[in-house]
Scaffold this active site. Structure first.
Site, mmCIF file in Angstrom:
data_model
loop_
_atom_site.group_PDB
_atom_site.id
_atom_site.type_symbol
_atom_site.label_atom_id
_atom_site.label_comp_id
_atom_site.label_asym_id
_atom_site.label_seq_id
_atom_site.Cartn_x
_atom_site.Cartn_y
_atom_site.Cartn_z
ATOM 1 N N ASP A 1 4.033 -5.200 3.706
ATOM 2 C CA ASP A 1 4.121 -4.033 4.960
ATOM 3 C C ASP A 1 4.948 -4.345 5.833
ATOM 4 O OD1 ASP A 1 3.142 -2.651 5.614
ATOM 5 O OD2 ASP A 1 0.998 -2.870 5.262
ATOM 6 N N ASP B 1 5.460 2.586 6.974
ATOM 7 C CA ASP B 1 4.860 1.963 6.892
ATOM 8 C C ASP B 1 3.976 2.855 5.741
ATOM 9 O OD1 ASP B 1 2.717 0.700 6.886
ATOM 10 O OD2 ASP B 1 1.624 0.907 8.995
ATOM 11 N N HIS C 1 0.458 -1.317 -0.166
ATOM 12 C CA HIS C 1 -0.097 -0.057 0.318
ATOM 13 C C HIS C 1 0.885 0.635 -0.074
ATOM 14 C CE1 HIS C 1 0.358 1.579 4.063
ATOM 15 N NE2 HIS C 1 0.575 -0.199 4.329
ATOM 16 N N GLU D 1 -5.334 1.260 2.168
ATOM 17 C CA GLU D 1 -5.134 0.207 3.393
ATOM 18 C C GLU D 1 -5.506 0.379 4.700
ATOM 19 O OE1 GLU D 1 -2.522 -2.714 6.075
ATOM 20 O OE2 GLU D 1 -2.805 -0.198 5.501
ATOM 21 N N GLU D 2 -4.612 2.311 5.574
ATOM 22 C CA GLU D 2 -4.992 2.325 6.943
ATOM 23 C C GLU D 2 -6.279 2.717 7.067
ATOM 24 O OE1 GLU D 2 -1.981 1.922 8.540
ATOM 25 O OE2 GLU D 2 -0.232 1.945 7.125
ATOM 26 N N HIS E 1 3.189 3.199 13.329
ATOM 27 C CA HIS E 1 1.971 4.059 13.259
ATOM 28 C C HIS E 1 2.649 5.362 14.195
ATOM 29 C CE1 HIS E 1 -1.907 1.846 11.587
ATOM 30 N NE2 HIS E 1 -0.623 1.220 10.760
#
Ligand SMILES: [Zn+2]
Length: 368
Positions: free
Chosen positions: A236, A181, A67, A213-214, A330
């Protein structure tokens, strides 16, 4: 050198804003990189970027995807005094938000910096000191004195906000920065596409840089519905557990090489995850063996990827999650190791190169 190319790709992409649903600038960058490799690209209605590398039609086809979006916020409300309220987009760690630098993504050349305000320490009461302030109560100070000033800068309800892009080259080949990420996954996929295209043999491979994706983990599904691959390989982060607070989670070490997930499950309401197809596990174990490359293993609840949904397309897609170890997921600064990215790239090329006429996706050939 592959590692130098990965470093450049990663460091450049970490600086490009691409909130979920607003991936345009990242997509344009990746499109240019693919075209430099001689690959033509197409974009679907959601914004997925797709390039197909032709191969032997007798072999199972592969969708190799990662992603390109990142988590963040959108503007929820503009206060009369010019402070900006946030709505979360994706899994933001609320306890790590106050005093972060952010970027309000108005448009190229017009983006504005801001800070998520942290209450002045000298006015913080003892009972507030160890409390997490919910994102709903936070606000961004971007230097504006009124709502009119905010709007004059092009900021309105719905404007994307991300952590302010940053890159730090740390010791060894470790890189910290914004949205490792999954810009690290994007860097690997560009280099993997180069290696697969150069090999000029093996199966047909669809390279997909996916969106959202997130947000909801389903952006890649529209690509899979059109491509109808037999195999889906998802790239990922894999959660590194080699820090003092993570040891109980598993055995994945940063710098210890690429990793594969043997089990993922979200476990927080989303009844989904991925248990890889056994043929895919064997394929990459054998590829790692041929390369004498360590291949780390991960199995835990708490995270999932869009392979969870892609595997359910059509009559089912033989799926696996491969990745690079990452720390501090994150957060505004995530940490990965270029050596793991290089190992992952080599693993992908060798694994996909190992799909030949003897390779079977028949479950009955893989009973243990
Ligand atoms: Zn990700």
């Amino acid at each position: 050198m592959m590692k130098d190319r990965l470093r450049k790709l990663l460091c450049e992409m970490m600086m490009i804003p691409g909130l979920s649903g607003h991936e345009g600038r990242v997509r344009r960058y990746l499109k240019e990189r693919l075209e430099e490799l001689g690959l033509s690209t197409r974009t679907d209605m959601l914004g997925n970027l797709i390039a197909t590398i032709d191969g032997d039609p007798a072999l199972p086809s592969v969708m190799l995807f990662t992603h390109m979006d990142q988590l963040g916020f959108v503007v929820r409300k503009i206060e009369p005094d010019g402070f900006i309220r946030l709505e979360r987009l994706g899994g933001v760690p609320e306890r790590a938000l106050a005093s972060q630098a952010v970027l309000l993504c108005v448009g190229e050349g017009r983006d504005r910096p801001g800070i998520i305000a942290n209450k002045s320490h000298h006015a913080t009461a003892p009972e507030e000191k160890y409390k997490v302030v919910p994102y709903m109560d936070l606000y961004v100070d971007a230097g504006f004195g009124s709502a009119a000033e905010v709007r004059a800068a092009g900021i309105d309800i719905g404007t994307p906000i991300i952590y302010r892009p940053a890159v730090m080259e740390l010791g060894g080949d470790r890189i910290a920065g914004t949205a490792a990420d999954d810009r690290a996954g994007c860097a690997v996929l560009v280099e993997a596409a180069r290696a697969i295209a150069e090999a000029k043999a093996g199966p047909m491979v669809h390279i997909v840089f996916s969106v959202q994706e997130e947000f909801n983990l389903r952006g890649a599904v529209t690509a899979a519905q059109v491509l109808m691959p037999d195999i889906a390989i998802q790239l990922d982060l894999i959660l590194a557990s080699d820090t003092p607070d993570m040891g109980y989670r598993g055995e994945v070490r940063l710098g210890g090489g690429p990793a594969m997930s043997l089990y993922s499950f979200h476990g927080r309401g989303t009844l989904n995850g991925t248990i890889p197809h056994p043929a895919m596990v064997s394929l990459f174990e054998e590829a790692a063996g041929r390369l004498s490359l360590p291949l780390q293993r991960s199995a835990h609840t708490g995270a999932l990827t869009d392979s969870s949904y892609v595997q359910l397309v059509g009559g089912g897609v033989a799926s696996i999650d491969l990745g690079f170890p990452m720390r501090y997921t994150h957060s505004s600064l995530e940490l990965c190791d270029l050596n793991d990215l290089e190992g992952l790239t080599r693993l992908l090329a060798a694994g996909i190169g190992g799909i030949d006429s003897t390779f079977s996706l028949d479950r009955d050939d893989h009973i243990r």
